[in-house]
Scaffold this active site. Structure first.
Site, PDB file in Angstrom:
ATOM      1  CD  GLU A 132     -37.461  -5.526 -15.791  1.00  0.00           C
ATOM      2  OE1 GLU A 132     -36.290  -5.012 -15.729  1.00  0.00           O
ATOM      3  OE2 GLU A 132     -38.296  -4.713 -16.393  1.00  0.00           O
ATOM      4  CG  HIS A 253     -33.624  -7.552 -24.003  1.00  0.00           C
ATOM      5  ND1 HIS A 253     -34.636  -8.532 -23.943  1.00  0.00           N
ATOM      6  CD2 HIS A 253     -33.980  -6.732 -22.651  1.00  0.00           C
ATOM      7  CE1 HIS A 253     -35.436  -8.514 -22.675  1.00  0.00           C
ATOM      8  NE2 HIS A 253     -35.114  -7.369 -22.135  1.00  0.00           N
ATOM      9  NE  ARG A 302     -31.673  -7.821 -19.402  1.00  0.00           N
ATOM     10  CZ  ARG A 302     -32.016  -6.419 -19.567  1.00  0.00           C
ATOM     11  NH1 ARG A 302     -31.461  -5.405 -19.976  1.00  0.00           N
ATOM     12  NH2 ARG A 302     -33.194  -6.205 -18.936  1.00  0.00           N
ATOM     13  CG  HIS A 363     -31.607  -4.037 -24.189  1.00  0.00           C
ATOM     14  ND1 HIS A 363     -32.708  -3.456 -24.789  1.00  0.00           N
ATOM     15  CD2 HIS A 363     -31.407  -3.967 -22.915  1.00  0.00           C
ATOM     16  CE1 HIS A 363     -33.209  -2.997 -23.763  1.00  0.00           C
ATOM     17  NE2 HIS A 363     -32.806  -3.468 -22.556  1.00  0.00           N
ATOM     18  NE  ARG A 398     -28.773  -2.002 -18.716  1.00  0.00           N
ATOM     19  CZ  ARG A 398     -29.891  -2.269 -18.689  1.00  0.00           C
ATOM     20  NH1 ARG A 398     -30.885  -2.052 -17.801  1.00  0.00           N
ATOM     21  NH2 ARG A 398     -30.612  -2.714 -19.767  1.00  0.00           N
TER      22      ARG A 398
HETATM   23  C1  SIN Z   1     -36.674  -4.683 -20.207  1.00  0.00           C
HETATM   24  O1  SIN Z   1     -37.959  -4.366 -20.145  1.00  0.00           O
HETATM   25  O2  SIN Z   1     -36.701  -6.120 -20.188  1.00  0.00           O
HETATM   26  C2  SIN Z   1     -35.641  -4.076 -20.305  1.00  0.00           C
HETATM   27  C3  SIN Z   1     -35.270  -3.381 -19.105  1.00  0.00           C
HETATM   28  C4  SIN Z   1     -34.007  -2.983 -18.981  1.00  0.00           C
HETATM   29  O3  SIN Z   1     -32.990  -3.221 -20.100  1.00  0.00           O
HETATM   30  O4  SIN Z   1     -33.449  -2.688 -18.151  1.00  0.00           O
END
Ligand code: SIN
Length: 552
Positions: A132, A253, A302, A363, A398
């Site tokens: 991610e 997010h 993010r 988020h 985060r």
């Molecule tokens: C996601 O699945 O994009 C969210 C994961 C997260 O917020 O840690």
């Protein structure tokens, strides 16, 4: 320094408790952090009471898609996980807490497996790992494709059910902390919508209270958080005088399914793992605008992606951007992302053949009740873990999939204190400060004020405007002391704390983006903003220096 003239609720406004029960440990919340503490406490032979506002499965954990990060792969290490966490945290991480997180992570995940969580595995039987935003390599364990949280909750609820000594009270809203004459936590008041003797307002007594109430998403118009995320633990801690930190760092997010400009409440998430498997962002003309924004392009941390999307939306006057995952193919969508596939299709979008409209939405809250690395807040006997806490691991932003891990690791740390004994038990003193609750009708105004003024884009003027609107919300009639009035009151306490810290932090850092201070990471602001509610209802703000060298 007293930072705001706003007066917040400081104490109990509920009727006298009509019933009372006692335990050794009270856990508030039933997500990954709360259930893990409950399991540890039971293993230590203690009487545990879990109180949860809705059904035991209704919290944020069950909605987690991407997964849980830890240095599990052969080519990975806690040092590499630490590096990525510190980079995302933009100079404000508490490095001691990050070290706990990354070093204890693999063991904490082994605990989850022992408690029955069935993670996805590769052909060799090892945990299947994805990637991610902000992670240098594949490090994210997942379950059910994109249903990681639901599988974790399933397994943990089953483990709790195997321990009949853990009492779970559903539909129970925690109201105010009960303190003894030395200022130590001795339980709390709660409002239960139930049947029989424990209905209405009661008192639960225990010398150890653990808040694990999750997020604050309902402070904003649109959020990935479920309806129960009204910041109850943070607000309860504030009213009791606990210190709260990093509240300005609200994570938006980048890729939430766009359902129209008026969409409100919980919105469907499109996990970063979709980009981790190769999907990419485009604008209405098909331009891959992330390519020149960051070396990791679509997998940048993010905050970088959310801001790039917002900028592109503004530049092209578009209400959303697009996520292109068509090349992933039907099998990948069905097997890896069944939840996202189903939720998109239920809104008329087929990710196998269509571009997915996406825009940022609230988020996660990196801040919360300030704790040490053992989950201890500034009030003796009051602990916090998971999203409602601020261990300092997230700093200003985060890292993806560090949140389930944080909840689990710091619940384990709290659990490891239990065998050495509980704090002393004493009688609570009756709370003295009484203020009225806000009317439930105030909620839409509050959410709009925060969305307009303290959202992804902020400035001194927009924040002041939001704080002004928050100061003017209607109070509830005395007879109207139900869940919704308490929730709205909690939301206001949290919102004012977020807005106040956001107004004070005169820089752009991590997930805090000030349009009037566009330069990033001002060295003078390498400090944490810590807020405490004074007995007169005003917020006192102090600064906690962040000393330890970070990786930039
Ligand atoms: C996601 O699945 O994009 C969210 C994961 C997260 O917020 O840690």
């Amino acid at each position: 320094m007293t930072a705001t003239g706003q007066v917040l609720a400081t104490g109990l406004a509920a009727p006298e408790p009509g019933w009372q029960r006692s335990a050794d440990v009270i856990v508030v919340g039933s997500g990954i952090a709360g259930l893990a503490v409950a399991i540890h406490a039971r293993r230590a032979g203690l009487r545990v009471l879990v109180i949860t506002k809705s059904f035991v499965t209704a919290g944020s954990t069950g909605w987690a898609q991407g997964g849980i990060a830890a240095a599990l792969a052969d080519d990975d290490s806690p040092a590499a996980h630490r590096h990525d966490t510190l980079v995302a945290g933009a100079g404000l991480c508490d490095v001691a807490a990050v070290d706990v997180l990354v070093n204890d992570g693999p063991r904490a995940i082994a605990n989850l497996v022992r408690w029955g969580t069935e993670f996805d595995r590769n052909a060799a039987g090892d945990l299947a790992l994805t990637r991610e935003g902000g992670h240098g390599l594949r490090r994210i364990a997942h379950a059910g494709g994109d249903a990681t949280g639901a599988e974790i909750v399933r397994a943990m609820v089953a483990e709790v059910a195997n321990n009949p000594e853990i009492t779970v009270i559903e539909h129970a809203l925690a109201l105010d902390l009960l303190l003894d004459d030395r200022g130590r936590a001795q339980g709390l008041t709660l409002h239960v919508i139930g049947e029989g003797q424990q209905d209405g307002v009661g008192a639960a007594l225990a010398p150890m209270v653990v808040l694990a109430t999750g997020g604050i998403g309902q402070v904003f118009n649109a959020s990935t958080n479920p309806a129960v995320a009204t910041g109850d633990g943070v607000a309860l801690g504030l009213r009791a005088g606990a210190a709260v930190a990093d509240m300005e760092f609200i994570q938006f997010h980048p890729t939430v399914l766009w359902l129209g400009g008026e969409a409100a409440g919980q919105q469907p998430l499109v996990s970063e793992a979709v980009r981790g498997e190769g999907a990419f962002l485009v604008d209405a003309d098909g331009v891959r605008f992330m390519a020149d924004q960051h070396p990791l392009a679509d997998l940048a941390p993010r905050d970088v992606v959310a801001k790039a999307i917002m900028r592109r939306m503004r530049a092209t006057e578009a209400p959303h951007m697009w996520l292109d995952g068509r090349h992933l193919g039907a099998t990948m969508w069905q097997e890896r992302f069944p939840t996202i596939l189903a939720s998109s299709r239920s809104h008329g979008i087929d990710p196998v053949t269509d571009l997915i409209p996406v825009a940022p939405a609230q988020h996660y809250t990196s801040g919360g009740l300030r704790t040490d690395t053992w989950g201890r807040t500034t009030i003796p006997g009051l602990f916090a873990c998971g999203e409602c806490s601020c261990t300092g691991v997230h700093g200003a932003n985060r890292l993806a999939s560090n949140s389930l891990l944080e909840g689990l690791v710091f619940a384990d740390r709290i659990g490891s204190l239990l065998p050495s004994g509980l704090p002393d038990r004493a009688d609570p003193v009756p709370p003295t400060a009484v203020r009225s609750l806000l009317s439930a009708d105030a909620r839409p105004t509050l959410q709009q004020a925060m969305t307009d003024g303290v959202g992804v884009l902020r400035s001194a003027a927009s924040i002041d405007d939001a704080l002004g609107r928050l100061a003017d919300l209607p109070t509830a009639a005395e007879t109207d002391a139900g869940t919704e009035t308490w929730e709205t009151t909690n939301l206001q306490g949290v919102a004012v704390t977020i807005g106040t810290a956001a107004g004070i932090r005169a820089e752009t850092r991590g997930s805090h983006w000030r349009e009037d201070y566009p330069d990033r990471d001002d060295a003078r602001w390498r400090r944490r903003i810590v807020s405490t509610l004074l007995p007169d209802g005003s917020l006192e703000v102090a600064y906690e220096p962040v000393h330890v060298p970070q990786e930039d």
